[in-house]
Design a protein around this motif. Sequence first.
Motif, PDB file in Angstrom:
ATOM      1  N   ASP A  13       1.469  14.379  -2.637  1.00  0.00           N
ATOM      2  CA  ASP A  13       0.355  15.190  -3.126  1.00  0.00           C
ATOM      3  C   ASP A  13      -0.877  15.046  -2.247  1.00  0.00           C
ATOM      4  O   ASP A  13      -1.763  15.883  -2.265  1.00  0.00           O
ATOM      5  N   ARG A  32       2.049 -12.062  -2.720  1.00  0.00           N
ATOM      6  CA  ARG A  32       0.783 -11.406  -3.038  1.00  0.00           C
ATOM      7  C   ARG A  32       0.453 -11.719  -4.501  1.00  0.00           C
ATOM      8  O   ARG A  32       1.164 -11.302  -5.406  1.00  0.00           O
ATOM      9  N   GLY A  54       0.801  -1.221   0.000  1.00  0.00           N
ATOM     10  CA  GLY A  54       0.000   0.000   0.000  1.00  0.00           C
ATOM     11  C   GLY A  54       0.831   1.267   0.000  1.00  0.00           C
ATOM     12  O   GLY A  54       0.320   2.360  -0.216  1.00  0.00           O
ATOM     13  N   GLU A  64      -0.487   9.681  -9.052  1.00  0.00           N
ATOM     14  CA  GLU A  64      -0.616   8.274  -9.414  1.00  0.00           C
ATOM     15  C   GLU A  64      -0.118   7.957 -10.826  1.00  0.00           C
ATOM     16  O   GLU A  64       0.011   6.801 -11.196  1.00  0.00           O
ATOM     17  N   GLY A  83       2.988   2.114  -2.091  1.00  0.00           N
ATOM     18  CA  GLY A  83       3.185   2.639  -3.445  1.00  0.00           C
ATOM     19  C   GLY A  83       4.388   2.022  -4.131  1.00  0.00           C
ATOM     20  O   GLY A  83       4.952   2.583  -5.057  1.00  0.00           O
ATOM     21  N   LYS A  84       4.743   0.828  -3.675  1.00  0.00           N
ATOM     22  CA  LYS A  84       5.940   0.146  -4.181  1.00  0.00           C
ATOM     23  C   LYS A  84       5.828  -0.176  -5.676  1.00  0.00           C
ATOM     24  O   LYS A  84       6.706   0.158  -6.466  1.00  0.00           O
ATOM     25  N   THR A  85       4.729  -0.826  -6.034  1.00  0.00           N
ATOM     26  CA  THR A  85       4.547  -1.231  -7.430  1.00  0.00           C
ATOM     27  C   THR A  85       4.504  -0.016  -8.346  1.00  0.00           C
ATOM     28  O   THR A  85       5.138   0.012  -9.398  1.00  0.00           O
ATOM     29  N   THR A  86       3.740   0.974  -7.933  1.00  0.00           N
ATOM     30  CA  THR A  86       3.635   2.204  -8.715  1.00  0.00           C
ATOM     31  C   THR A  86       5.011   2.836  -8.884  1.00  0.00           C
ATOM     32  O   THR A  86       5.374   3.282  -9.978  1.00  0.00           O
TER      33      THR A  86
HETATM   34  P1  GDP Z   1       2.124  -1.300  -3.119  1.00  0.00           P
HETATM   35  O1  GDP Z   1       1.129  -2.163  -2.416  1.00  0.00           O
HETATM   36  O2  GDP Z   1       3.150  -0.758  -2.177  1.00  0.00           O
HETATM   37  O3  GDP Z   1       2.724  -1.939  -4.326  1.00  0.00           O
HETATM   38  O4  GDP Z   1       1.310  -0.012  -3.569  1.00  0.00           O
HETATM   39  P2  GDP Z   1       0.729   0.418  -4.988  1.00  0.00           P
HETATM   40  O5  GDP Z   1       1.841   0.796  -5.892  1.00  0.00           O
HETATM   41  O6  GDP Z   1      -0.235  -0.592  -5.462  1.00  0.00           O
HETATM   42  O7  GDP Z   1      -0.010   1.774  -4.578  1.00  0.00           O
HETATM   43  C1  GDP Z   1      -1.078   1.818  -3.663  1.00  0.00           C
HETATM   44  C2  GDP Z   1      -1.991   2.990  -4.022  1.00  0.00           C
HETATM   45  O8  GDP Z   1      -1.291   4.211  -3.838  1.00  0.00           O
HETATM   46  C3  GDP Z   1      -2.424   2.980  -5.481  1.00  0.00           C
HETATM   47  O9  GDP Z   1      -3.766   3.372  -5.551  1.00  0.00           O
HETATM   48  C4  GDP Z   1      -1.534   4.016  -6.138  1.00  0.00           C
HETATM   49  O10 GDP Z   1      -2.126   4.626  -7.257  1.00  0.00           O
HETATM   50  C5  GDP Z   1      -1.347   5.003  -5.011  1.00  0.00           C
HETATM   51  N1  GDP Z   1      -0.111   5.781  -5.123  1.00  0.00           N
HETATM   52  C6  GDP Z   1       1.154   5.359  -5.262  1.00  0.00           C
HETATM   53  N2  GDP Z   1       2.027   6.391  -5.313  1.00  0.00           N
HETATM   54  C7  GDP Z   1       1.292   7.522  -5.208  1.00  0.00           C
HETATM   55  C8  GDP Z   1       1.592   8.929  -5.180  1.00  0.00           C
HETATM   56  O11 GDP Z   1       2.746   9.381  -5.250  1.00  0.00           O
HETATM   57  N3  GDP Z   1       0.536   9.781  -5.059  1.00  0.00           N
HETATM   58  C9  GDP Z   1      -0.758   9.334  -4.958  1.00  0.00           C
HETATM   59  N4  GDP Z   1      -1.725  10.232  -4.822  1.00  0.00           N
HETATM   60  N5  GDP Z   1      -1.069   8.045  -4.961  1.00  0.00           N
HETATM   61  C10 GDP Z   1      -0.071   7.140  -5.095  1.00  0.00           C
END
Ligand code: GDP
Length: 301
Positions: A256, A139, A109, A282, A111-114
């Motif tokens: 943001d 996962r 959650g 995002e 934001g790792k993947t993003t």
């Molecule tokens: P992971 O579980 O760590 O891989 O997290 P994800 O990459 O799936 O991101 C989780 C949520 O956070 C998603 O809805 C992304 O779009 C959001 N997200 C990631 N980075 C950012 C950011 O810099 N800004 C915003 N507003 N949302 C982000």
Amino acid sequence: LRQGLDKTRRGLINQLKAIVGQGPLNQDAVMEIEALLLQADVGVEATDYIINTLQQKLREEVLPPEQAIAYLKQILRELLEQPYQNSYNPIFVPEKDTLNIWLITGVNGAGKTTTIGKIAHLAQKSGYKCLIAAADTFRAAAVEQVKVWGERSGIDVIANPGKNADPAAVVFDGISAAQARGTELLLIDTAGRLQNKKNLMDELSKIRRIVDKKSPNAKVESLLVLDATLGQNGLRQAEVFSQAAKLSGVVLTKLDGTAKGGVALAVVKELGLPIRFIGAGEGIEDLRPFSSYEFIEALLS
Ligand code: GDP
């Protein structure tokens, strides 16, 4: 960047400027500044440092508003640059013509993947040969998500198709593929949660050992992805990752979405790690290599 930091700027920073703008800085104003910094999740350690430095300066000279702002900017910038120890490189780039391996860690959650998608895109756009290893096999959706990001930029993703695949094997395969293809940047996605903390630590340590052993000449960075909206609470997560993954830097995401952008200062002061990228949106382009100068200017100008 200014837009991404809008919430923090409107909250903390405008108030800060109002206080400083009242006239030459005095003790009352400094106490107000202290309270503001704590509210913005700058954290006790970083706030103490900032306030002590400011007070010392005030003992030496009078600071009219403009000078006070300039001096405050300088303190904040210096604080953000502390972990670099005289080798400050504001733009974090992989080394050309060599294998760089960036291990990306963080809780689910954050934001790792993003972030992996964004870094891969940025690297590709900048002319690096890039590859991703999807080692978050715990996962189910993670591997698919990483693949989607890879496809967006035309970057291959090394993954093991089997369910419950061994993440260490994926990392091993990823490094082999990177070495064979002359890859310049290998991004490794890792699990953010396992059955328990010990399993997670063990897995990350194992992955880190494989990276160090299989490619001793690679330039390795170990980045922790932290959600800025969690403020101070996010910092506690760092401990788990710090030892196991031998962290070398932080990616601060979701700036943001928060008025607590001050947590950037807490990250640096409390974790002793440099911030390497910030995420402020995002979209695939919403990632910037961290520059303390740019960050502070975007906040305080
Ligand atoms: P992971 O579980 O760590 O891989 O997290 P994800 O990459 O799936 O991101 C989780 C949520 O956070 C998603 O809805 C992304 O779009 C959001 N997200 C990631 N980075 C950012 C950011 O810099 N800004 C915003 N507003 N949302 C982000």
